[in-house]
Structure formats: C-alpha cells, structure tokens
Design a protein around this motif. Structure first.
Motif, PDB file in Angstrom:
ATOM      1  N   PRO A  57       0.823  -1.212   0.000  1.00  0.00           N
ATOM      2  CA  PRO A  57       0.000   0.000   0.000  1.00  0.00           C
ATOM      3  C   PRO A  57       0.859   1.265   0.000  1.00  0.00           C
ATOM      4  CG  PRO A  57      -0.765  -1.533   1.670  1.00  0.00           C
ATOM      5  CD  PRO A  57       0.538  -2.069   1.150  1.00  0.00           C
ATOM      6  N   ILE A  58       0.431   2.231  -0.785  1.00  0.00           N
ATOM      7  CA  ILE A  58       1.064   3.539  -0.841  1.00  0.00           C
ATOM      8  C   ILE A  58       0.054   4.505  -0.239  1.00  0.00           C
ATOM      9  CG2 ILE A  58       2.003   5.313  -2.365  1.00  0.00           C
ATOM     10  CD1 ILE A  58       2.357   2.914  -4.429  1.00  0.00           C
ATOM     11  N   PHE A  59       0.424   5.165   0.852  1.00  0.00           N
ATOM     12  CA  PHE A  59      -0.501   6.038   1.564  1.00  0.00           C
ATOM     13  C   PHE A  59      -0.302   7.480   1.147  1.00  0.00           C
ATOM     14  CE2 PHE A  59       0.053   2.321   4.219  1.00  0.00           C
ATOM     15  CZ  PHE A  59      -1.252   1.983   4.501  1.00  0.00           C
ATOM     16  N   GLY A  60      -1.393   8.243   1.122  1.00  0.00           N
ATOM     17  CA  GLY A  60      -1.288   9.644   0.770  1.00  0.00           C
ATOM     18  C   GLY A  60      -2.538  10.410   1.122  1.00  0.00           C
ATOM     19  N   THR A  61      -2.521  11.684   0.776  1.00  0.00           N
ATOM     20  CA  THR A  61      -3.675  12.546   0.987  1.00  0.00           C
ATOM     21  C   THR A  61      -3.978  13.270  -0.315  1.00  0.00           C
ATOM     22  OG1 THR A  61      -2.306  14.398   1.726  1.00  0.00           O
ATOM     23  CG2 THR A  61      -3.178  12.938   3.426  1.00  0.00           C
ATOM     24  N   SER A  62      -5.218  13.681  -0.458  1.00  0.00           N
ATOM     25  CA  SER A  62      -5.645  14.413  -1.640  1.00  0.00           C
ATOM     26  C   SER A  62      -6.619  15.492  -1.210  1.00  0.00           C
ATOM     27  CB  SER A  62      -6.352  13.458  -2.612  1.00  0.00           C
ATOM     28  OG  SER A  62      -6.929  14.176  -3.675  1.00  0.00           O
ATOM     29  N   PRO A  63      -6.454  16.719  -1.742  1.00  0.00           N
ATOM     30  CA  PRO A  63      -7.478  17.733  -1.476  1.00  0.00           C
ATOM     31  C   PRO A  63      -8.798  17.268  -2.083  1.00  0.00           C
ATOM     32  CG  PRO A  63      -5.677  18.629  -2.830  1.00  0.00           C
ATOM     33  CD  PRO A  63      -5.407  17.178  -2.623  1.00  0.00           C
ATOM     34  N   ASN A  64      -9.912  17.576  -1.445  1.00  0.00           N
ATOM     35  CA  ASN A  64     -11.198  17.166  -2.013  1.00  0.00           C
ATOM     36  C   ASN A  64     -12.068  18.371  -2.337  1.00  0.00           C
ATOM     37  OD1 ASN A  64     -12.620  17.896   0.382  1.00  0.00           O
ATOM     38  ND2 ASN A  64     -12.153  15.912   1.276  1.00  0.00           N
ATOM     39  N   THR A  65     -13.208  18.101  -2.949  1.00  0.00           N
ATOM     40  CA  THR A  65     -14.089  19.162  -3.436  1.00  0.00           C
ATOM     41  C   THR A  65     -14.702  19.995  -2.315  1.00  0.00           C
ATOM     42  OG1 THR A  65     -15.897  17.565  -3.505  1.00  0.00           O
ATOM     43  CG2 THR A  65     -14.710  17.970  -5.560  1.00  0.00           C
ATOM     44  N   PHE A  66     -14.644  19.506  -1.093  1.00  0.00           N
ATOM     45  CA  PHE A  66     -15.237  20.224   0.033  1.00  0.00           C
ATOM     46  C   PHE A  66     -14.224  21.108   0.752  1.00  0.00           C
ATOM     47  CE2 PHE A  66     -17.568  16.201  -0.420  1.00  0.00           C
ATOM     48  CZ  PHE A  66     -18.777  16.717  -0.843  1.00  0.00           C
ATOM     49  N   GLY A  67     -13.031  21.230   0.197  1.00  0.00           N
ATOM     50  CA  GLY A  67     -11.991  22.056   0.806  1.00  0.00           C
ATOM     51  C   GLY A  67     -11.217  21.347   1.895  1.00  0.00           C
ATOM     52  N   GLY A  68     -11.452  20.070   2.066  1.00  0.00           N
ATOM     53  CA  GLY A  68     -10.738  19.291   3.075  1.00  0.00           C
ATOM     54  C   GLY A  68      -9.688  18.400   2.446  1.00  0.00           C
TER      55      GLY A  68
END
Length: 174
Positions: A57-68
């Motif tokens: 698994p490669i873990f990460g974060t992504s900005p989403n459409t709700f500003g979070g």
C-alpha cells in the motif's frame, strides 16, 4: 469550555495522524516498493492458477471538493494482460469516475494515460496498455499522480521504485 477542549484534542489528533501519513509517504519513497504475487480466486473462493503482482500500500492525501483532505491508500497491480491501480479511501469507501494517470519518468519526461474505473480499480486503457507495460519494464522508478475527471481528486502516489517488480517478473520468465 469542554467543547473547545474537545475541539483542540480533535485538531491535535488530526495533525498527529497527518504526520504519520506524511512519514509513511516519505518512508515508502525512500525504500524499494515491495510487490507480492497474489492469485485470483474463483466463485468458490478457491485460488486459481492466474496471478497478479500487487505493490505494498502507498498512503497519501488528496485535497477534495469540500476544501478538506481525503486520506487514501493505493496499490499498483500488474497481471498478464492489465496494469491497474487500486485506490481507496482509508475509511474503505470506493471512488467512482474515470480519469487520467500522469507518470513522470527519471529523465523528467511526463506521460499521461487514460484510465477506466471499475469499483476503485483504475485500469489503463486497452490502447495504452502496451506503452504503460513497456514503461514499467524499462524504468527503475516512476512518480505517479492519478486524477478523477469529474471530481477534484488528485492522488499523488509519489515515487514507485520498480526494482522488485523487475526481479519478480524476471523470475517468472525463468
């Protein structure tokens, strides 16, 4: 007052959790990406002779459409016919919608590939499979970003070291 303390504790926990994810992303970008040989199963949940290789698994974060920020995990998978990415939210939810995979090569060149989404498995389009497979076999590492067309999600997978993938594929040919 107790509501403010609870709110501060929640913010603190979110920061700690985000730091852990950043550390995991940093660690996976330094080490060779591990790949495991897995077998498909039939309708009786018995293992078949058909297999695929799947990255850790490669873990990460992504900005989403709700500003979070949405936290996710992804795997790069290869079988005899397809190359695909499995991308899921950490809470287990699946993504919908087709998109594009952007790959940055070691020489700085960037390539893009269309992907079709089947239950959070993003398959490289049939007409681009051969080019993507060749890229995987000839590059030592790649940097990957996956975008879903109709949403504001950009999954930055970082650097995927392909050394272990090459080793397993060579062993399979022998």
């Amino acid at each position: 007052l107790s509501r403010a303390i609870l709110s501060n504790e929640v913010r603190c926990m979110k920061k700690i959790y985000s730091l852990i994810i950043v550390f995991c992303m940093f660690y996976t970008s330094l080490a060779a990406t591990e790949f495991e040989k897995l077998y498909y199963i039939d309708k009786f949940d018995d293992k078949t002779n058909e297999w695929y290789l799947c990255s850790e698994p490669i873990f990460g974060t992504s900005p989403n459409t709700f500003g979070g920020v949405t936290e996710f995990r992804a795997n790069l998978c290869v079988d005899e016919e397809d190359v695909f990415f499995i991308v899921k939210r950490l809470n287990g939810d699946k993504y919908s919608g087709d998109g594009t995979v952007y790959v940055k090569l070691n020489n700085g060149e960037t390539k893009s590939f269309s992907v079709k989404n089947h239950s959070s498995q993003f398959y490289i389009s049939d007409k681009e499979q051969e080019e993507f497979r060749a890229l995987l076999l000839h590059e030592n590492s790649i940097r990957v970003v996956i975008e879903i067309d109709y949403m504001d999600y950009k999954f930055k997978l970082g650097t995927i070291d392909l050394t272990n993938l090459h080793t397993i594929l060579k062993e399979g040919q022998e």
